[in-house]
Design a protein around this motif. Sequence first.
Motif, PDB file in Angstrom:
ATOM      1  N   LEU A 399       0.728  -1.456   0.008  1.00  0.00           N
ATOM      2  CA  LEU A 399      -0.214   0.111   0.075  1.00  0.00           C
ATOM      3  C   LEU A 399       0.938   1.216   0.070  1.00  0.00           C
ATOM      4  O   LEU A 399       0.497   2.224  -0.652  1.00  0.00           O
ATOM      5  CB  LEU A 399      -1.044   0.036   1.328  1.00  0.00           C
ATOM      6  CG  LEU A 399      -2.173  -0.847   1.003  1.00  0.00           C
ATOM      7  CD1 LEU A 399      -2.808  -0.905   2.310  1.00  0.00           C
ATOM      8  CD2 LEU A 399      -3.133  -0.481  -0.120  1.00  0.00           C
ATOM      9  N   GLU A 400       1.765   1.257   0.770  1.00  0.00           N
ATOM     10  CA  GLU A 400       2.724   2.469   0.884  1.00  0.00           C
ATOM     11  C   GLU A 400       3.308   2.531  -0.675  1.00  0.00           C
ATOM     12  O   GLU A 400       3.562   3.570  -1.077  1.00  0.00           O
ATOM     13  CB  GLU A 400       4.020   2.119   1.549  1.00  0.00           C
ATOM     14  CG  GLU A 400       4.933   3.324   1.828  1.00  0.00           C
ATOM     15  CD  GLU A 400       6.238   2.913   2.629  1.00  0.00           C
ATOM     16  OE1 GLU A 400       6.801   4.022   3.202  1.00  0.00           O
ATOM     17  OE2 GLU A 400       6.544   2.038   2.833  1.00  0.00           O
ATOM     18  N   LEU A 401       3.810   1.570  -1.340  1.00  0.00           N
ATOM     19  CA  LEU A 401       4.288   1.557  -2.656  1.00  0.00           C
ATOM     20  C   LEU A 401       3.229   2.155  -3.513  1.00  0.00           C
ATOM     21  O   LEU A 401       3.546   3.030  -4.420  1.00  0.00           O
ATOM     22  CB  LEU A 401       4.694   0.025  -3.149  1.00  0.00           C
ATOM     23  CG  LEU A 401       5.260   0.027  -4.411  1.00  0.00           C
ATOM     24  CD1 LEU A 401       6.644   0.743  -4.327  1.00  0.00           C
ATOM     25  CD2 LEU A 401       5.681  -1.287  -5.175  1.00  0.00           C
ATOM     26  N   LEU A 402       1.954   1.708  -3.535  1.00  0.00           N
ATOM     27  CA  LEU A 402       0.874   2.369  -4.240  1.00  0.00           C
ATOM     28  C   LEU A 402       0.645   3.777  -4.035  1.00  0.00           C
ATOM     29  O   LEU A 402       0.524   4.797  -4.960  1.00  0.00           O
ATOM     30  CB  LEU A 402      -0.312   1.727  -4.098  1.00  0.00           C
ATOM     31  CG  LEU A 402      -0.397   0.129  -4.597  1.00  0.00           C
ATOM     32  CD1 LEU A 402      -1.861  -0.638  -3.900  1.00  0.00           C
ATOM     33  CD2 LEU A 402      -0.268   0.319  -6.324  1.00  0.00           C
ATOM     34  N   CYS A 404       2.948   5.831  -2.816  1.00  0.00           N
ATOM     35  CA  CYS A 404       4.007   6.667  -3.090  1.00  0.00           C
ATOM     36  C   CYS A 404       3.964   6.618  -4.898  1.00  0.00           C
ATOM     37  O   CYS A 404       4.180   7.947  -5.430  1.00  0.00           O
ATOM     38  CB  CYS A 404       5.418   5.982  -3.123  1.00  0.00           C
ATOM     39  SG  CYS A 404       5.661   6.125  -1.077  1.00  0.00           S
ATOM     40  N   THR A 405       3.447   5.809  -5.603  1.00  0.00           N
ATOM     41  CA  THR A 405       3.445   5.748  -6.991  1.00  0.00           C
ATOM     42  C   THR A 405       2.498   6.527  -7.478  1.00  0.00           C
ATOM     43  O   THR A 405       2.424   7.223  -8.557  1.00  0.00           O
ATOM     44  CB  THR A 405       3.255   4.211  -7.490  1.00  0.00           C
ATOM     45  OG1 THR A 405       4.104   3.315  -7.064  1.00  0.00           O
ATOM     46  CG2 THR A 405       2.904   4.309  -8.909  1.00  0.00           C
ATOM     47  N   ALA A 406       1.289   6.663  -6.774  1.00  0.00           N
ATOM     48  CA  ALA A 406       0.164   7.552  -7.203  1.00  0.00           C
ATOM     49  C   ALA A 406       0.677   9.222  -7.154  1.00  0.00           C
ATOM     50  O   ALA A 406      -0.140  10.045  -7.845  1.00  0.00           O
ATOM     51  CB  ALA A 406      -1.121   7.623  -5.986  1.00  0.00           C
ATOM     52  N   ARG A 424      10.759   8.633  -0.899  1.00  0.00           N
ATOM     53  CA  ARG A 424      10.674   7.410  -0.268  1.00  0.00           C
ATOM     54  C   ARG A 424      10.402   6.294  -1.258  1.00  0.00           C
ATOM     55  O   ARG A 424      10.969   4.977  -1.086  1.00  0.00           O
ATOM     56  CB  ARG A 424       9.417   7.492   0.695  1.00  0.00           C
ATOM     57  CG  ARG A 424       8.905   5.953   1.244  1.00  0.00           C
ATOM     58  CD  ARG A 424       9.731   5.626   1.991  1.00  0.00           C
ATOM     59  NE  ARG A 424       9.601   4.137   2.678  1.00  0.00           N
ATOM     60  CZ  ARG A 424      10.708   3.073   2.625  1.00  0.00           C
ATOM     61  NH1 ARG A 424      11.778   3.272   2.337  1.00  0.00           N
ATOM     62  NH2 ARG A 424       9.980   2.026   3.104  1.00  0.00           N
ATOM     63  N   LEU A 425       9.922   6.400  -2.457  1.00  0.00           N
ATOM     64  CA  LEU A 425       9.788   5.515  -3.310  1.00  0.00           C
ATOM     65  C   LEU A 425      10.963   4.979  -3.812  1.00  0.00           C
ATOM     66  O   LEU A 425      11.050   3.936  -4.246  1.00  0.00           O
ATOM     67  CB  LEU A 425       8.648   6.073  -4.524  1.00  0.00           C
ATOM     68  CG  LEU A 425       8.758   5.185  -5.768  1.00  0.00           C
ATOM     69  CD1 LEU A 425       7.787   3.849  -5.312  1.00  0.00           C
ATOM     70  CD2 LEU A 425       7.623   5.871  -6.847  1.00  0.00           C
TER      71      LEU A 425
END
Length: 565
Positions: A399-402, A404-406, A424-425
């Motif tokens: 979820l953190e990855l998503l 950050c990607t957003a 962070r990403l």
Amino acid sequence: MNQRTNVGRKIQRISKEEEKRYEISLNSSIDVARFLIMQGEAFRGHDESSTSNNKGTYREIVDWYKDKVEIVKDAYDKGAKNCKMISHHIQKDITKACAEEVMSIIMDEIGDKKFSVLIDESRDVSIKEQMAVILRYVNDEGKVMERLLGLQHVERCTTAALKEGLVNMLDSHKLPISRLRGQGYDGASNMRGEFNGHHDVLLEKLESGEINTGKGLNQESSLARPGDTRWGSHLKTLLRILVMWEAVIDILEIVRKDSVKPTSNGGAFGLIGKMDSFDFVFIMHLMIQLLSITDCLSRALQRKDQDIVEAMHLIIDVKEQLQDMRDNGWDPLFKRVKEFCDKNEIEVLDMDKKINARGISACRKQKVTNMHFYHVEVFLAAIDAILSEMNHQFGEVSLELLVCTACLNPRNSFSNFDVDKLVRLAQIYAMDLDVGDLILLPTQLRSFVSRARRTQDFLGCVELEKVAEIMVKTKMNTSYSLVYRLIELTLILPVATATVERIFSAMSIVKTDLRNKMGDEWLNDLMICYTEKEIFRSIKNDKIIKRFEDMKDRRMLVPRNNLVV
């Protein structure tokens, strides 16, 4: 070692006319093979003898070609008798040469770029488990490419087996695993059989064809055939069964009474017994509710144009709905099941009656109530299994990855842009962005978004993939190399499974009921060419001929000066 210069070939005398006939017949055979591969058609027939009225599509088209073009007829009829270029071995060699040329172009395109893989499995028509591996990478133009790396038969569909198959396939194409930046596995296959003995019985009967699902002009509705690759098809099937319950029972009764085949008679009798039970009805209603909750997310992840922000919200929504169903959904579900049973005159079990605990030896005499079994061992167990899988696939890190990607989403002039989250990403990709890069990245990010917001090319841009293409087009990928590297790594994340599902749809065209004995290697070669048609069309016959001749010793060779390689 060199077919063209070895002593045996120097001694052998072949006339120029003979070489020309061989070249024409080989090119003609390749043309026929290309046509059949592109259409996903069968090559061989049951009787390929010269007296057969139907020699199979390959030989029949060759004969048609001969009738239409005189030089082709002359090449086949007057050419060397042991070098006709029409045997099934030649057909497979030509197809393999085509597939290897396609893969060569794909490998050249990927070069030394980073990539991710999408892995899924499905049963082919012969009920063999086939694993498909899709490569996802960004090409030199900034476009996201998804290419079929290959199919591989796996004996048992487990995550370990899929990973082992992946490693073997990467090794065969000399793709170092150190450049792998993401792996996407469809965990649904590993859940197959978890609730065996309930709704699966009916689904298997539908798949096997014991209940037909035609589309007649006078039919208002029909049963939908469930597929391995789309969970939405299972939901559709269950909903149709629910709506058409009486019609399905009536048809099964007709089959049971009128069928002359014992297997159909017994199968229909068994299905009626299974369906006409509280157990079946309960599982049907439970699965409809569960699949309804996950349906929106499932369809969102299958779309090619991924909206990561929307997918992230849907993941949270699904988790919340599943938890709410766990806490508050038992009574409404049981009420619906009971009403359905009463309406269709199906006996409702005494929920206070004690039964032997399932999965435990009867000699231990451990008893539980029906209520405990259906509430705890079925209802709660099913929800907990899905929640556990959701948390595993979309945990805090994912979820953190998503999130950050957003932040790279270009909608509304990069309104979600957040430098801290993007740094962070970048920290997640420690192998690709070192400490020095992380120091320079914030400045590049701020400079990039400022320029992008005033650049006309980015106006109205809503997809991250387009951002990469525009950056390459405007040379911004050079000026903001760290930003482009971060976008490139984000783009290769394996999010959607739609491409893999399209591969399995193509597999059902290439390998059919009439071609169910097709070997794995033959299937793989056909699938590579069929699914990568754009590349396959661009390959000239000369390239295929060279690879075909280099594969093994040939009785005759096309003169090298006639090949443009």
